[in-house]
Structures are given as C-alpha cells and as structure tokens.
Design a protein around this motif. Structure first.
Motif, PDB file in Angstrom:
ATOM      1  N   VAL A 162       4.626  -5.865   4.514  1.00 12.42           N
ATOM      2  CA  VAL A 162       3.241  -5.524   4.853  1.00 12.42           C
ATOM      3  C   VAL A 162       2.739  -4.508   3.838  1.00 12.42           C
ATOM      4  CG1 VAL A 162       1.664  -4.604   6.585  1.00 12.42           C
ATOM      5  CG2 VAL A 162       3.691  -5.898   7.315  1.00 12.42           C
ATOM      6  N   LEU A 163       1.825  -4.921   2.988  1.00 12.91           N
ATOM      7  CA  LEU A 163       1.203  -4.025   2.015  1.00 12.91           C
ATOM      8  C   LEU A 163      -0.176  -3.666   2.549  1.00 12.91           C
ATOM      9  CD1 LEU A 163       1.512  -2.763  -0.873  1.00 12.91           C
ATOM     10  CD2 LEU A 163       0.297  -4.777  -1.735  1.00 12.91           C
ATOM     11  N   GLU A 164      -0.420  -2.370   2.757  1.00 14.01           N
ATOM     12  CA  GLU A 164      -1.662  -1.982   3.409  1.00 14.01           C
ATOM     13  C   GLU A 164      -2.050  -0.562   3.042  1.00 14.01           C
ATOM     14  OE1 GLU A 164      -4.677  -2.421   4.467  1.00 14.01           O
ATOM     15  OE2 GLU A 164      -3.957  -3.970   5.869  1.00 14.01           O
ATOM     16  N   PHE A 165      -3.354  -0.289   3.074  1.00 15.46           N
ATOM     17  CA  PHE A 165      -3.829   1.085   2.932  1.00 15.46           C
ATOM     18  C   PHE A 165      -3.222   1.923   4.047  1.00 15.46           C
ATOM     19  CE2 PHE A 165      -7.388  -1.251   0.899  1.00 15.46           C
ATOM     20  CZ  PHE A 165      -7.341  -0.623  -0.340  1.00 15.46           C
ATOM     21  N   SER A 166      -2.920   3.182   3.737  1.00 10.43           N
ATOM     22  CA  SER A 166      -2.243   4.009   4.727  1.00 10.43           C
ATOM     23  C   SER A 166      -2.768   5.435   4.661  1.00 10.43           C
ATOM     24  CB  SER A 166      -0.726   3.946   4.506  1.00 10.43           C
ATOM     25  OG  SER A 166      -0.035   4.366   5.651  1.00 10.43           O
ATOM     26  N   ARG A 167      -1.937   6.376   5.092  1.00 10.38           N
ATOM     27  CA  ARG A 167      -2.380   7.767   5.193  1.00 10.38           C
ATOM     28  C   ARG A 167      -2.002   8.516   3.921  1.00 10.38           C
ATOM     29  NH1 ARG A 167      -4.465   6.620   8.430  1.00 10.38           N
ATOM     30  NH2 ARG A 167      -3.820   7.130  10.553  1.00 10.38           N
ATOM     31  N   ARG A 227      11.346  -0.007   7.133  1.00 17.43           N
ATOM     32  CA  ARG A 227      11.160   1.167   6.278  1.00 17.43           C
ATOM     33  C   ARG A 227       9.828   1.034   5.554  1.00 17.43           C
ATOM     34  NH1 ARG A 227      15.105   0.433   1.058  1.00 17.43           N
ATOM     35  NH2 ARG A 227      14.237   2.498   0.705  1.00 17.43           N
ATOM     36  N   PHE A 228       9.424   2.115   4.881  1.00 12.23           N
ATOM     37  CA  PHE A 228       8.185   2.022   4.110  1.00 12.23           C
ATOM     38  C   PHE A 228       8.318   2.798   2.814  1.00 12.23           C
ATOM     39  CE2 PHE A 228       7.528   5.624   7.010  1.00 12.23           C
ATOM     40  CZ  PHE A 228       7.112   6.625   6.149  1.00 12.23           C
ATOM     41  N   PHE A 229       7.522   2.377   1.853  1.00 12.90           N
ATOM     42  CA  PHE A 229       7.446   3.021   0.541  1.00 12.90           C
ATOM     43  C   PHE A 229       6.007   3.497   0.363  1.00 12.90           C
ATOM     44  CE2 PHE A 229      10.482  -0.437   0.400  1.00 12.90           C
ATOM     45  CZ  PHE A 229      11.585   0.088  -0.264  1.00 12.90           C
ATOM     46  N   ASN A 230       5.815   4.777   0.136  1.00 13.31           N
ATOM     47  CA  ASN A 230       4.484   5.292  -0.174  1.00 13.31           C
ATOM     48  C   ASN A 230       4.167   5.032  -1.638  1.00 13.31           C
ATOM     49  OD1 ASN A 230       3.486   6.350   2.264  1.00 13.31           O
ATOM     50  ND2 ASN A 230       4.789   8.158   2.069  1.00 13.31           N
ATOM     51  N   LEU A 231       2.984   4.497  -1.889  1.00 10.90           N
ATOM     52  CA  LEU A 231       2.525   4.220  -3.247  1.00 10.90           C
ATOM     53  C   LEU A 231       1.255   5.014  -3.500  1.00 10.90           C
ATOM     54  CD1 LEU A 231       2.963   0.330  -3.151  1.00 10.90           C
ATOM     55  CD2 LEU A 231       4.651   2.050  -3.835  1.00 10.90           C
ATOM     56  N   THR A 232       1.178   5.615  -4.692  1.00 12.48           N
ATOM     57  CA  THR A 232       0.005   6.409  -5.078  1.00 12.48           C
ATOM     58  C   THR A 232      -0.317   7.448  -4.005  1.00 12.48           C
ATOM     59  OG1 THR A 232      -0.817   4.376  -6.138  1.00 12.48           O
ATOM     60  CG2 THR A 232      -2.287   6.280  -6.157  1.00 12.48           C
ATOM     61  N   ALA A 233       0.683   8.271  -3.696  1.00 11.79           N
ATOM     62  CA  ALA A 233       0.541   9.393  -2.754  1.00 11.79           C
ATOM     63  C   ALA A 233       0.140   8.943  -1.353  1.00 11.79           C
ATOM     64  CB  ALA A 233      -0.441  10.431  -3.289  1.00 11.79           C
TER      65      ALA A 233
END
Length: 244
Positions: A162-167, A227-233
């Motif tokens: 799941v690739l999505e905008f996040s916090r 799990r998740f990976f934060n991308l671009t802060a």
C-alpha cells in the motif's frame, strides 16, 4: 439509518462518497500525470519505483493493481511477470481506467483492465501473488473491507503493498500544510482547471489513518509481518504485509 464518512473535511452520507470521488477523478484524469509531476516535483516516480523494488515480482506471477489509475505500476509489473504472468489493471473510476488502458496500449502493453470496487473484488480466493494499491486507499469508504478483500484474493505467502500519502515528520507539518492548502489548489486551478479537486486531495490526506494506525488495520485484516517505510519524511509511506 445511513452512516457518515469523510469526504476530505466534510462529513457526508457514505452512500454519496463513491460518486463524489468519481467527480474528482473525472475532472483531473486528463491532467493526472502532469499534476503528479508538478505537485511532487517528480518524486512520485521515485516513490513508485521503491514500491516496485519491494514487490519482488517474479516471472509468471499474478499481480493485481487496485485503483491503478493511469497504469504506472501496471506497466512496471507487466514487464516483470513476462508472457506467463498476469497483471490486472483495475479502478472504480471508468475515466481513469480508460486513460490508463489507452496509455498502456500506446506503449505496446496489453493487460486486462476492469472497472471494479476494491471493497468487492470480482476475483477468486487465493488467486494473486501480489496485490498493490497506490494512492487509492484513502479514497475508499470502508478501508477495512478493502483490506480484507485484498487479503482474500492473495495466495498464501502473497504480499500486499500500500503506497499512500501519510503523516509527515512533525517539524515539517506547518510548511507542508502551507504548501498543501495554497500551492496544490493553485496548481489544480491553473493546470487541471479544478482547484476543489486538489483541495480535496490535501484534506483527504489529513483524515487518512497515520502510519501506525494503517499498520494495525492491515494486521486486523489478517496480514502478518506488517511494516511501513517512511518516504520523504513521511509525506508518503509504503506499507507491506504478507498473507499466511
């Protein structure tokens, strides 16, 4: 009694959401790829490339691209699965799906394309090796149902991405808010001729579950090793999970 759901910051009858989201994407479909490049300064290509690298696609795999839109990920996966594999491009919005299908055909790539609701996937149990949803989950009314459906159609040992905008990282939030609620609607107005569509985008990001909440939702839907990976802060996060 009808239930309420989010449409950006608005609370609306959940039966209205699909139609309202469809209106947004009907407005922006023609300029969707250009707007992605402009509003992310091209970073969306790197985010998607990272998702592809984490998918671990092999020749012969069956892959489902949920809310696949203009087909960026479908194109990458189609090259990786080879002639013996299978990639389905799906989207609930027919305008976006037609645009994506035509774009793939112009590149010489033929894949099955289907209008379908992610909350009621028209595929058999245990069919796909990989299921991917890119920037589409936040637009779904019942995210838990969609995640459960993605789990159902995956084979044992299959993987959801799941690739999505996040916090975003907290020290950057004020600057990010200023960009989101000023620059994005301005770009939407002058490029896609729809400031309201990109105001909805900014609002929909704020009401979407944060990284930890989405991870828990995936676990509740039956995924393990979530799990998740934060991308671009944290502007974007890639969540992954496996089906036992």
């Amino acid at each position: 009694m009808s239930k309420l759901t989010h449409f950006g910051y608005q609370k609306i009858d959940e039966r209205e959401k699909t139609e309202k989201v469809a209106e947004v994407f009907n407005h922006v479909a023609r300029h969707y790829d250009l707007m992605n490049d402009l509003m992310s300064c091209g970073l969306h290509r790197l985010w998607k490339a990272f998702a592809v690298s984490q998918a671990g696609i092999r020749e012969g795999y069956k892959v489902l691209d949920v809310a696949g839109g203009t087909g960026d990920l479908t194109l990458s996966f189609a090259k990786q699965v080879g002639k013996n594999g299978e990639v389905w491009l799906t989207d609930i919005n027919e305008t976006m799906l037609q645009y994506g299908r035509d774009r793939l055909l112009n590149k010489g790539v033929i894949v099955p394309a289907m209008v379908c609701d992610a909350e009621k996937l028209p595929f058999p149990d245990n069919y796909f090796d990989r299921v991917v949803v890119s920037f589409g989950l936040r637009n779904m009314t019942h995210k838990e149902d969609a995640l459960s459906e993605m789990n159902r159609v995956l084979k044992q040992g299959g993987k959801l991405l799941v690739l999505e905008f996040s916090r975003v990282w907290k020290p950057l939030r004020n600057l990010y808010d200023m960009y989101s609620f000023s620059v994005l609607p301005w770009l939407g107005k002058h490029v896609a001729k729809s400031a309201e569509s990109y105001r909805y985008l900014a609002e929909s990001i704020r009401v979407h579950p944060d990284q930890a909440t989405l991870q828990k939702m995936m676990e509740d839907a039956g995924f393990v090793c979530a799990r998740f990976f934060n991308l671009t802060a944290g502007v974007v996060a890639l969540h992954t999970g496996m089906k036992l």
